[in-house]
Design a protein around this motif. Structure first.
Motif, PDB file in Angstrom:
ATOM      1  N   GLU A  57       0.838  -1.203   0.000  1.00  0.00           N
ATOM      2  CA  GLU A  57       0.000   0.000   0.000  1.00  0.00           C
ATOM      3  C   GLU A  57       0.873   1.254   0.000  1.00  0.00           C
ATOM      4  N   ARG A  58       1.910   1.256   0.797  1.00  0.00           N
ATOM      5  CA  ARG A  58       2.791   2.421   0.866  1.00  0.00           C
ATOM      6  C   ARG A  58       3.565   2.623  -0.432  1.00  0.00           C
ATOM      7  N   ARG A  59       3.834   1.543  -1.125  1.00  0.00           N
ATOM      8  CA  ARG A  59       4.661   1.624  -2.336  1.00  0.00           C
ATOM      9  C   ARG A  59       3.853   1.868  -3.615  1.00  0.00           C
ATOM     10  N   GLY A  60       2.530   1.904  -3.519  1.00  0.00           N
ATOM     11  CA  GLY A  60       1.778   2.261  -4.709  1.00  0.00           C
ATOM     12  C   GLY A  60       0.773   1.248  -5.201  1.00  0.00           C
ATOM     13  N   PHE A  61       0.484   0.206  -4.408  1.00  0.00           N
ATOM     14  CA  PHE A  61      -0.485  -0.796  -4.831  1.00  0.00           C
ATOM     15  C   PHE A  61      -1.856  -0.205  -5.174  1.00  0.00           C
ATOM     16  N   PRO A  62      -2.414   0.736  -4.390  1.00  0.00           N
ATOM     17  CA  PRO A  62      -3.732   1.273  -4.745  1.00  0.00           C
ATOM     18  C   PRO A  62      -3.757   1.912  -6.131  1.00  0.00           C
ATOM     19  N   GLY A  63      -2.680   2.586  -6.506  1.00  0.00           N
ATOM     20  CA  GLY A  63      -2.630   3.193  -7.831  1.00  0.00           C
ATOM     21  C   GLY A  63      -2.614   2.157  -8.936  1.00  0.00           C
ATOM     22  N   TRP A  64      -1.836   1.092  -8.724  1.00  0.00           N
ATOM     23  CA  TRP A  64      -1.817   0.011  -9.723  1.00  0.00           C
ATOM     24  C   TRP A  64      -3.196  -0.611  -9.870  1.00  0.00           C
ATOM     25  N   LEU A  65      -3.860  -0.886  -8.749  1.00  0.00           N
ATOM     26  CA  LEU A  65      -5.166  -1.535  -8.795  1.00  0.00           C
ATOM     27  C   LEU A  65      -6.201  -0.638  -9.480  1.00  0.00           C
ATOM     28  N   ALA A  66      -6.154   0.660  -9.194  1.00  0.00           N
ATOM     29  CA  ALA A  66      -7.101   1.585  -9.811  1.00  0.00           C
ATOM     30  C   ALA A  66      -6.875   1.700 -11.315  1.00  0.00           C
ATOM     31  N   GLU A  67      -5.627   1.598 -11.729  1.00  0.00           N
ATOM     32  CA  GLU A  67      -5.320   1.711 -13.159  1.00  0.00           C
ATOM     33  C   GLU A  67      -5.687   0.441 -13.914  1.00  0.00           C
ATOM     34  N   ARG A  68      -5.420  -0.709 -13.350  1.00  0.00           N
ATOM     35  CA  ARG A  68      -5.582  -1.977 -14.068  1.00  0.00           C
ATOM     36  C   ARG A  68      -6.974  -2.583 -13.881  1.00  0.00           C
ATOM     37  N   THR A  69      -7.631  -2.315 -12.769  1.00  0.00           N
ATOM     38  CA  THR A  69      -9.004  -2.748 -12.474  1.00  0.00           C
ATOM     39  C   THR A  69      -9.307  -4.175 -12.937  1.00  0.00           C
ATOM     40  N   PRO A  70      -8.588  -5.163 -12.434  1.00  0.00           N
ATOM     41  CA  PRO A  70      -8.911  -6.543 -12.821  1.00  0.00           C
ATOM     42  C   PRO A  70     -10.283  -6.952 -12.299  1.00  0.00           C
ATOM     43  N   ASP A  71     -10.924  -7.864 -13.020  1.00  0.00           N
ATOM     44  CA  ASP A  71     -12.186  -8.437 -12.543  1.00  0.00           C
ATOM     45  C   ASP A  71     -11.938  -9.445 -11.438  1.00  0.00           C
ATOM     46  N   VAL A  72     -10.795 -10.120 -11.517  1.00  0.00           N
ATOM     47  CA  VAL A  72     -10.377 -11.090 -10.497  1.00  0.00           C
ATOM     48  C   VAL A  72      -8.909 -10.836 -10.201  1.00  0.00           C
ATOM     49  N   LEU A  73      -8.571 -10.749  -8.926  1.00  0.00           N
ATOM     50  CA  LEU A  73      -7.180 -10.571  -8.509  1.00  0.00           C
ATOM     51  C   LEU A  73      -6.843 -11.597  -7.443  1.00  0.00           C
ATOM     52  N   ALA A  74      -5.820 -12.398  -7.721  1.00  0.00           N
ATOM     53  CA  ALA A  74      -5.266 -13.312  -6.727  1.00  0.00           C
ATOM     54  C   ALA A  74      -4.065 -12.639  -6.076  1.00  0.00           C
ATOM     55  N   VAL A  75      -3.981 -12.731  -4.762  1.00  0.00           N
ATOM     56  CA  VAL A  75      -2.896 -12.085  -4.022  1.00  0.00           C
ATOM     57  C   VAL A  75      -2.196 -13.141  -3.177  1.00  0.00           C
ATOM     58  N   GLN A  76      -0.869 -13.041  -3.115  1.00  0.00           N
ATOM     59  CA  GLN A  76      -0.086 -13.906  -2.244  1.00  0.00           C
ATOM     60  C   GLN A  76       0.801 -13.066  -1.339  1.00  0.00           C
ATOM     61  N   GLU A  77       1.242 -13.674  -0.249  1.00  0.00           N
ATOM     62  CA  GLU A  77       2.045 -13.021   0.782  1.00  0.00           C
ATOM     63  C   GLU A  77       1.384 -11.734   1.269  1.00  0.00           C
ATOM     64  N   MET A  78       0.122 -11.860   1.665  1.00  0.00           N
ATOM     65  CA  MET A  78      -0.555 -10.724   2.296  1.00  0.00           C
ATOM     66  C   MET A  78       0.159 -10.310   3.577  1.00  0.00           C
ATOM     67  N   ARG A  79       0.628 -11.275   4.358  1.00  0.00           N
ATOM     68  CA  ARG A  79       1.390 -11.018   5.587  1.00  0.00           C
ATOM     69  C   ARG A  79       0.662 -10.062   6.522  1.00  0.00           C
ATOM     70  N   CYS A  80      -0.612 -10.346   6.744  1.00  0.00           N
ATOM     71  CA  CYS A  80      -1.423  -9.395   7.491  1.00  0.00           C
ATOM     72  C   CYS A  80      -2.618 -10.118   8.095  1.00  0.00           C
ATOM     73  N   PRO A  81      -2.914  -9.917   9.379  1.00  0.00           N
ATOM     74  CA  PRO A  81      -4.151 -10.468   9.932  1.00  0.00           C
ATOM     75  C   PRO A  81      -5.360  -9.913   9.192  1.00  0.00           C
ATOM     76  N   SER A  82      -6.413 -10.698   9.109  1.00  0.00           N
ATOM     77  CA  SER A  82      -7.593 -10.275   8.349  1.00  0.00           C
ATOM     78  C   SER A  82      -8.166  -8.964   8.861  1.00  0.00           C
ATOM     79  N   GLY A  83      -8.099  -8.753  10.171  1.00  0.00           N
ATOM     80  CA  GLY A  83      -8.647  -7.526  10.736  1.00  0.00           C
ATOM     81  C   GLY A  83      -7.798  -6.297  10.506  1.00  0.00           C
ATOM     82  N   GLU A  84      -6.596  -6.460   9.928  1.00  0.00           N
ATOM     83  CA  GLU A  84      -5.693  -5.332   9.721  1.00  0.00           C
ATOM     84  C   GLU A  84      -5.402  -5.080   8.247  1.00  0.00           C
TER      85      GLU A  84
END
Length: 272
Positions: free
Chosen positions: A15-42
């Motif tokens: 998020e700090r490095r620019g993920f929201p901008g990439w997602l807004a530009e590419r707008t995939p219908d389906v996105l698979a993500v790996q190494e979230m490294r984050c509790p679901s609540g965070e």
């Protein structure tokens, strides 16, 4: 229909490095993500407009897979039936019933990195553990693909496989023949789960004979600047879906300083 897979190497860092901008530009219908490294609540608020299915696993600060979909899933499955690996946040699978497209089953996978038999006992144990994962996962892939076919669904499984299938898939293959991710046994396994009737490596099928496109470069040294990468992130799809791919590739960052992750997203546009 645009489908993407992205090992973000920590969603909060991404998020700090620019993920929201990439997602807004590419707008995939389906996105698979790996190494979230984050509790679901965070999980940061970066998936607005998507239905998010996330398995954080039980190992704090490591692993974690997710699927973000425009269509609400009609079914969700966490893990693939492995007592050893299902607590690690390595696999999630959903069914999608879009109003304007084919019935789909999509999955996000994060395969263990593994080790080699050439270093020490600890590295050998990592290699053996990886192969326990691969053997169990192969059985699941066969079963879920057949089940999807019975339901009239196309199937695509994507993510960080931590295996470069061929010499076209890493720049320095000659010096990595004894490295994890390019061992003959690993390459034999990834080839064995593919065929013209089962699963097809979409990018390799569409870009036959090309070097890469690579999806991972070490943070260290000049690997990124010299494009000394590995293609270890890919989409395996049922043949009909794979044949419908019209644009395939990786979203390689413009420079080392603008990298979102040590991986690049793999993006495929399907004409469905």
């Amino acid at each position: 229909m645009r489908i993407a897979t992205f090992n973000v190497n920590g969603i909060r860092a991404a998020e700090r490095r620019g993920f929201p901008g990439w997602l807004a530009e590419r707008t995939p219908d389906v996105l698979a993500v790996q190494e979230m490294r984050c509790p679901s609540g965070e999980v940061p608020d970066v998936f607005a407009g998507y239905h998010l299915v996330h398995d954080a696993g039980m190992i704090a600060g490591r692993n974690g897979v997710a699927l973000a979909t425009r269509t609400a899933p009609s079914a969700v499955r966490i893990g693939f039936g492995s007592k050893e690996f299902d607590r690690e946040g390595r696999y999630v699978e959903v069914d999608l019933d879009p109003a304007d497209g084919p019935l789909l089953r999509v999955a996000s996978v994060y395969v263990p990195k593994g080790g080699t038999p050439f270093e020490d006992e600890a590295s050998l144990a990592k290699m053996q553990r990886k192969f326990r994962f691969l053997r169990s996962f192969a059985r699941h892939l066969s079963a879920t693909r057949r089940e999807a076919a019975r339901e009239g669904r196309e199937f695509v499984v994507m993510g960080d496989w931590n295996i470069a299938p061929t010499e076209l898939d890493l720049r320095n293959w000659r010096t990595n023949r004894r490295s994890e991710g390019f061992l003959p046994e690993e390459r034999e396994w990834i080839a064995g789960i593919q065929s013209p009737r089962t699963l097809v490596d979409v990018v390799r099928h569409h870009r036959h004979g090309e070097d890469g496109p690579y999806s991972w470069w070490s943070w260290r040294g000049k690997a990124f600047d010299n494009d000394a990468g590995w293609r270890i992130d890919y989409q395996l799809a049922t043949p009909r879906l794979a044949r419908s791919a019209i644009v395939t590739g990786t979203d390689r960052d413009l420079s080392y300083d603008t990298r979102i992750s040590d991986h690049a997203p793999v993006v495929v546009d399907y004409d469905v």
